[in-house]
Design a protein around this motif. Structure first.
Motif, PDB file in Angstrom:
ATOM      1  N   GLY A   1      -1.414  39.866  27.892  1.00 19.35           N
ATOM      2  CA  GLY A   1      -1.662  39.450  29.266  1.00 19.35           C
ATOM      3  C   GLY A   1      -0.591  39.832  30.254  1.00 19.35           C
ATOM      4  N   PHE A   2       0.419  40.623  29.825  1.00 18.29           N
ATOM      5  CA  PHE A   2       1.400  41.096  30.791  1.00 18.29           C
ATOM      6  C   PHE A   2       0.734  42.073  31.755  1.00 18.29           C
ATOM      7  N   PRO A   3       1.117  42.027  33.037  1.00 22.75           N
ATOM      8  CA  PRO A   3       0.508  42.949  33.994  1.00 22.75           C
ATOM      9  C   PRO A   3       1.055  44.365  33.831  1.00 22.75           C
ATOM     10  N   GLN A   4       0.595  45.046  32.804  1.00 20.02           N
ATOM     11  CA  GLN A   4       1.024  46.429  32.600  1.00 20.02           C
ATOM     12  C   GLN A   4      -0.029  47.156  31.764  1.00 20.02           C
ATOM     13  N   THR A   5      -0.003  48.499  31.855  1.00 16.99           N
ATOM     14  CA  THR A   5      -0.941  49.279  31.058  1.00 16.99           C
ATOM     15  C   THR A   5      -0.325  49.533  29.692  1.00 16.99           C
ATOM     16  N   GLN A   6      -1.130  50.121  28.804  1.00 20.53           N
ATOM     17  CA  GLN A   6      -0.539  50.490  27.527  1.00 20.53           C
ATOM     18  C   GLN A   6       0.367  51.705  27.703  1.00 20.53           C
ATOM     19  N   LEU A   7       1.239  51.934  26.730  1.00 26.63           N
ATOM     20  CA  LEU A   7       2.169  53.064  26.828  1.00 26.63           C
ATOM     21  C   LEU A   7       1.424  54.378  26.637  1.00 26.63           C
ATOM     22  N   ILE A   8       1.911  55.433  27.293  1.00 20.80           N
ATOM     23  CA  ILE A   8       1.326  56.746  27.063  1.00 20.80           C
ATOM     24  C   ILE A   8       1.787  57.218  25.680  1.00 20.80           C
ATOM     25  N   PRO A   9       1.002  58.099  25.036  1.00 22.23           N
ATOM     26  CA  PRO A   9       1.382  58.545  23.697  1.00 22.23           C
ATOM     27  C   PRO A   9       2.796  59.150  23.690  1.00 22.23           C
ATOM     28  N   ASP A  10       3.547  58.835  22.629  1.00 18.09           N
ATOM     29  CA  ASP A  10       4.933  59.298  22.536  1.00 18.09           C
ATOM     30  C   ASP A  10       5.076  60.807  22.660  1.00 18.09           C
ATOM     31  N   GLN A  11       4.076  61.510  22.079  1.00 20.10           N
ATOM     32  CA  GLN A  11       4.183  62.974  22.075  1.00 20.10           C
ATOM     33  C   GLN A  11       4.123  63.557  23.488  1.00 20.10           C
ATOM     34  N   MET A  12       3.623  62.750  24.432  1.00 23.27           N
ATOM     35  CA  MET A  12       3.479  63.278  25.783  1.00 23.27           C
ATOM     36  C   MET A  12       4.726  63.061  26.629  1.00 23.27           C
ATOM     37  N   LYS A  13       5.611  62.210  26.156  1.00 22.54           N
ATOM     38  CA  LYS A  13       6.774  61.873  26.991  1.00 22.54           C
ATOM     39  C   LYS A  13       7.696  63.083  27.141  1.00 22.54           C
ATOM     40  N   LEU A  14       8.368  63.160  28.293  1.00 27.41           N
ATOM     41  CA  LEU A  14       9.331  64.229  28.532  1.00 27.41           C
ATOM     42  C   LEU A  14      10.529  64.014  27.614  1.00 27.41           C
ATOM     43  N   GLN A  15      10.934  65.086  26.931  1.00 24.96           N
ATOM     44  CA  GLN A  15      12.020  64.968  25.965  1.00 24.96           C
ATOM     45  C   GLN A  15      13.356  64.755  26.660  1.00 24.96           C
TER      46      GLN A  15
ATOM     47  N   LEU B   1      -2.672  49.060  42.701  1.00 22.78           N
ATOM     48  CA  LEU B   1      -1.943  49.132  41.432  1.00 22.78           C
ATOM     49  C   LEU B   1      -1.901  47.759  40.764  1.00 22.78           C
ATOM     50  N   SER B   2      -1.642  46.738  41.583  1.00 16.61           N
ATOM     51  CA  SER B   2      -1.571  45.378  41.052  1.00 16.61           C
ATOM     52  C   SER B   2      -2.909  44.983  40.415  1.00 16.61           C
ATOM     53  N   TRP B   3      -3.991  45.376  41.081  1.00 19.51           N
ATOM     54  CA  TRP B   3      -5.314  45.084  40.522  1.00 19.51           C
ATOM     55  C   TRP B   3      -5.534  45.826  39.204  1.00 19.51           C
ATOM     56  N   LEU B   4      -5.137  47.110  39.185  1.00 23.17           N
ATOM     57  CA  LEU B   4      -5.347  47.921  37.974  1.00 23.17           C
ATOM     58  C   LEU B   4      -4.619  47.320  36.776  1.00 23.17           C
ATOM     59  N   VAL B   5      -3.347  46.967  36.957  1.00 18.39           N
ATOM     60  CA  VAL B   5      -2.581  46.497  35.797  1.00 18.39           C
ATOM     61  C   VAL B   5      -2.924  45.057  35.421  1.00 18.39           C
ATOM     62  N   ASN B   6      -3.592  44.342  36.342  1.00 16.88           N
ATOM     63  CA  ASN B   6      -4.059  42.999  36.001  1.00 16.88           C
ATOM     64  C   ASN B   6      -5.508  42.994  35.545  1.00 16.88           C
ATOM     65  N   GLY B   7      -6.182  44.148  35.718  1.00 18.12           N
ATOM     66  CA  GLY B   7      -7.609  44.174  35.431  1.00 18.12           C
ATOM     67  C   GLY B   7      -7.991  45.333  34.539  1.00 18.12           C
ATOM     68  N   PRO B   8      -8.662  46.330  35.133  1.00 20.62           N
ATOM     69  CA  PRO B   8      -9.281  47.379  34.305  1.00 20.62           C
ATOM     70  C   PRO B   8      -8.307  48.176  33.437  1.00 20.62           C
ATOM     71  N   MET B   9      -7.059  48.349  33.869  1.00 22.38           N
ATOM     72  CA  MET B   9      -6.155  49.183  33.067  1.00 22.38           C
ATOM     73  C   MET B   9      -5.153  48.363  32.257  1.00 22.38           C
ATOM     74  N   MET B  10      -5.347  47.042  32.224  1.00 20.56           N
ATOM     75  CA  MET B  10      -4.390  46.203  31.521  1.00 20.56           C
ATOM     76  C   MET B  10      -4.384  46.506  30.025  1.00 20.56           C
ATOM     77  N   ASP B  11      -3.186  46.504  29.453  1.00 17.01           N
ATOM     78  CA  ASP B  11      -3.036  46.763  28.032  1.00 17.01           C
ATOM     79  C   ASP B  11      -3.748  45.673  27.232  1.00 17.01           C
ATOM     80  N   PRO B  12      -4.781  46.049  26.449  1.00 19.49           N
ATOM     81  CA  PRO B  12      -5.528  45.016  25.715  1.00 19.49           C
ATOM     82  C   PRO B  12      -4.657  44.300  24.688  1.00 19.49           C
ATOM     83  N   GLU B  13      -3.575  44.953  24.230  1.00 18.47           N
ATOM     84  CA  GLU B  13      -2.702  44.287  23.258  1.00 18.47           C
ATOM     85  C   GLU B  13      -1.391  43.843  23.895  1.00 18.47           C
ATOM     86  N   GLY B  14      -1.406  43.683  25.235  1.00 21.23           N
ATOM     87  CA  GLY B  14      -0.144  43.402  25.932  1.00 21.23           C
ATOM     88  C   GLY B  14       0.091  41.932  26.187  1.00 21.23           C
TER      89      GLY B  14
END
Lengths: 353, 313
Positions: free
Chosen positions: A173-187, A158-171
């Motif tokens: 450089g924070f070690p996190q992925t981009q947010l999932i689309p709002d419409q998909m979130k549980l209400q 997981l640490s590798w993913l969020v620091n590498g291939p899945m890192m948020d391109p507009e983040g």
């Protein structure tokens, strides 16, 4: 009517030891608080208030209950089969990873993408669990060690993913992925709180778990847990059921990971599960491996966790007290065996005389 | 990279590897006794942090580092007796008892630290064990800084590798430990007290783990922090299995685990861009592979994780 009384009597018998364990744990921690110059009653009152004091706090407690409850149900399936799955954290994490991967990268309409991501999470969990089960069934590799190792391997993955291939391109450089689309979130169920529809999913899983133990498969799994020889003699394949048990046991934490991503986190970050896996072990045990028991146990522990931080903030009691209570609860749950042995000895004595 | 820089890098890498493998090696050596006698103690992590705190408190308030070491060993022993009581006397499941011990130890240490030292801007610090130089041996180029520039606890740990091997392989006690782990019933019929031997092994494991914890606080970091053990207790458990219950192999396994850790830190600090997570995860993957290889040959102590009771089959 009689049946109901009898039922509630046996239930009381099952609940009693857990209630006693909690009582003694709180009592002993209370002494510790007193000895270190805190007022135990005020601390506990603050803890209770922090967990249930108003709608918002209660909602937070429930939000935290959801993953604990589901992971503990998964753990309990393995424990019933005498398989000591301590990989809740890793299995939760693979579920979360699969959920985000599908939610972010699969450009399908939402009504397909949401169920697809859930399926992906479940499959991810089953692969990990099935792998552990296979290693145990075919190679006799101790599942305690393999699940423990997988926790670390998956944590670093997981640490590798969020620091590498899945890192948020507009983040930035924070070690996190981009947010999932709002419409998909549980209400949210209650507007203004974080309590989301995952709660209903959790309750459905409780009902399914309850029914599961009455099915043939559920019975076979507990039979394998009772005795491999007896199971074999009654024509139940031990190896097959070990793999199956581990698959179910790992799929549930993966679902919890999915729910938390869609309900609260919205993205992947490092060390997503925190201490959920450990708490789930305690909860499964305290709940007597019984779905209904686990519901109450998970609510109790979630309240400890949520209320504990309020207690720290307002009473200056270190949050680690919550961990002490957790540890003591397990110790006292285990110790009830001593009491039962004592009763047994007394019974034997009475029979002899 | 120029030649000089390269040598410096290798020296700091190897010296660091030795130093960082000690807090893994010590608890692992202790767990070899415990696991050989048939008990899997997942509470090592909790015992280590208790040891780290006791060692620090002991050294901080008396000013004597050796008193710190002593208190850590005693605290480790006492705390591990909880594990002994739950898994031997009560015959509880060891995974659950160990989990309880880890939660309890981690939280208790954190709680007591806050009570003893309060909330401070800067953590209390002590001067930890100084490096020895062995009458100038540490001045030898390359070899010196790698092997002869550590503190006394490092050499104590290396001595304990030999000591553990000697006790387990060359003494009657070692024979009893293995008998209890392999054939508890037969051992019992020969008059060996299974429960007692297991208690002793759990206690020894606790002492080593306590010492390992103290190494972190008064032999490595100069202070105590809540998360300073950082999973080393669990790593020790996998080192024991990776090394197949052999103290000499445990030394190499600990060096491997430590080395992977140091290498990723050093590579990161000089800006080499390879995913360090793979390096960190490697030892765990190897442990699973070894476990699979080992388990097929069934080299586990036969009575591993099984409580012994005279009454049951």
């Amino acid at each position: 009517m009689n049946i109901i009384i009898k039922r509630s009597k046996t239930m009381a018998k099952q609940i009693w030891p857990s209630v006693l364990a909690i009582f003694f744990a709180l009592l002993l921690s209370g002494f510790l608080l007193f000895a270190t110059g805190h007022n135990p009653l005020r601390a506990y009152a603050r803890l209770f208030d922090g967990a249930f004091g108003n709608l918002n706090r209660f909602a937070e407690t429930l939000v935290k209950t959801i993953p604990i409850l589901i992971i503990a149900l998964g753990t309990s399936v393995a424990f019933k089969c005498k398989l000591w799955n301590i990989g809740g954290n890793g299995q939760y994490t693979v579920g979360a990873i699969a959920a985000v991967a599908v939610a972010v990268y699969v450009p399908l309409p939402y009504f397909i993408r949401i169920p697809l991501s859930l399926v992906a999470s479940i499959v991810a969990g089953m692969i990990i669990g099935g792998g552990v089960g296979l290693l145990r069934a075919k190679m006799n590799a101790n599942e305690v060690i393999t699940t423990l190792m997988f926790n670390y391997i998956i944590m670093y993955f997981l640490s590798w993913l969020v620091n590498g291939p899945m890192m948020d391109p507009e983040g930035f450089g924070f070690p996190q992925t981009q947010l999932i689309p709002d419409q998909m979130k549980l209400q949210s169920i209650i507007p203004g709180t974080r309590l989301h529809f995952g709660l209903f999913l959790a309750l459905i899983i409780v009902v399914v778990a309850f029914i599961f133990w009455k099915t043939r498969t559920g019975f076979r799994i507990s039979l394998v847990g009772e005795s491999h020889e007896v199971a074999q003699a009654s024509g139940v394949s031990v190896q097959k059921h070990i793999v199956l048990t581990m698959m179910i046991s790992a799929a549930l934490p993966a679902i919890a990971g999915w729910i938390d991503v869609f309900g609260i986190h919205g993205r992947l970050q490092e060390n997503l599960p925190g201490e959920l896996g450990t708490i789930a072990i305690v909860v499964a045990l305290l709940g007597g491996l019984n779905p209904i028991g686990i519901v109450f146990a998970s609510l109790f522990f979630s309240a400890l966790v949520v209320g504990g931080s309020t207690m720290q903030r307002f009473e200056g009691v270190p949050y680690s007290l919550v961990g002490i209570i957790q540890g003591l609860v397990i110790v006292f749950v285990i110790c009830r065996v001593v009491y039962e042995e004592f009763k047994e000895k007394r019974r034997v004595k009475q029979l002899v005389h | 990279m120029s030649n000089n820089l390269y040598i410096d890098f290798m020296i700091s890498l190897l010296a660091g590897t030795i130093r960082i493998s000690i807090p893994i090696l010590l608890p692992a050596l202790g767990q070899i006794y415990t696991q050989r006698s048939g008990i899997l103690n997942l509470g090592v992590e909790g015992i280590m942090i208790i040891g780290a705190l006791s060692g620090f408190v002991g050294a901080f308030f008396t000013g004597s580092l050796w008193f710190g070491v002593f208190s850590a060993v005693v605290a480790g022993l006492l705390f591990s007796l909880i594990m002994g009581f739950l898994s031997i006397t009560i015959k509880a499941n060891q995974v659950i008892a160990g989990t309880a011990l880890t939660i309890l130890g981690t939280s208790l240490a954190s709680f007591l630290y806050r009570v003893i030292f309060g909330i401070r801007k800067l953590p209390p610090i002590i001067d930890s064990f100084p490096s020895l130089n062995f009458l100038g041996l540490s001045k030898i180029p390359v070899i010196g800084p790698i092997f002869f520039n550590h503190n006394i606890l490092v050499y104590l740990a290396l001595f304990l590798v030999f000591f553990t091997w000697f006790v387990l392989e060359k003494t009657t006690f070692g024979l009893k430990v293995k008998a209890v782990g392999e054939f508890p019933r037969a051992a019992d019929s020969k008059g060996i007290r299974v429960g007692l031997i297991r208690y002793i092994c759990v206690a020894i494991g606790g002492m080593y783990a306590g010492l390992g914890g103290a190494f972190m606080s008064i032999g490595y970091m100069d202070t105590y922090m809540d998360h300073m053990i950082a999973g080393r207790g669990f790593i020790a458990v996998s080192v024991v299995i990776f090394s197949r219950w052999d103290p000499k192999r445990a030394l190499f396994a600990a060096l491997l685990f430590g080395g992977a850790n140091v290498l990723q830190m050093r590579l990161q600090s000089i800006g080499v861009n390879i995913p360090n997570q793979f390096l960190l995860a490697l030892p765990y993957v190897l442990t699973i592979l070894v476990l699979v290889g080992v388990s097929k040959k069934v080299a586990f102590p036969s009575a591993f994780t099984i409580p012994y009771s005279r009454n049951s089959k």
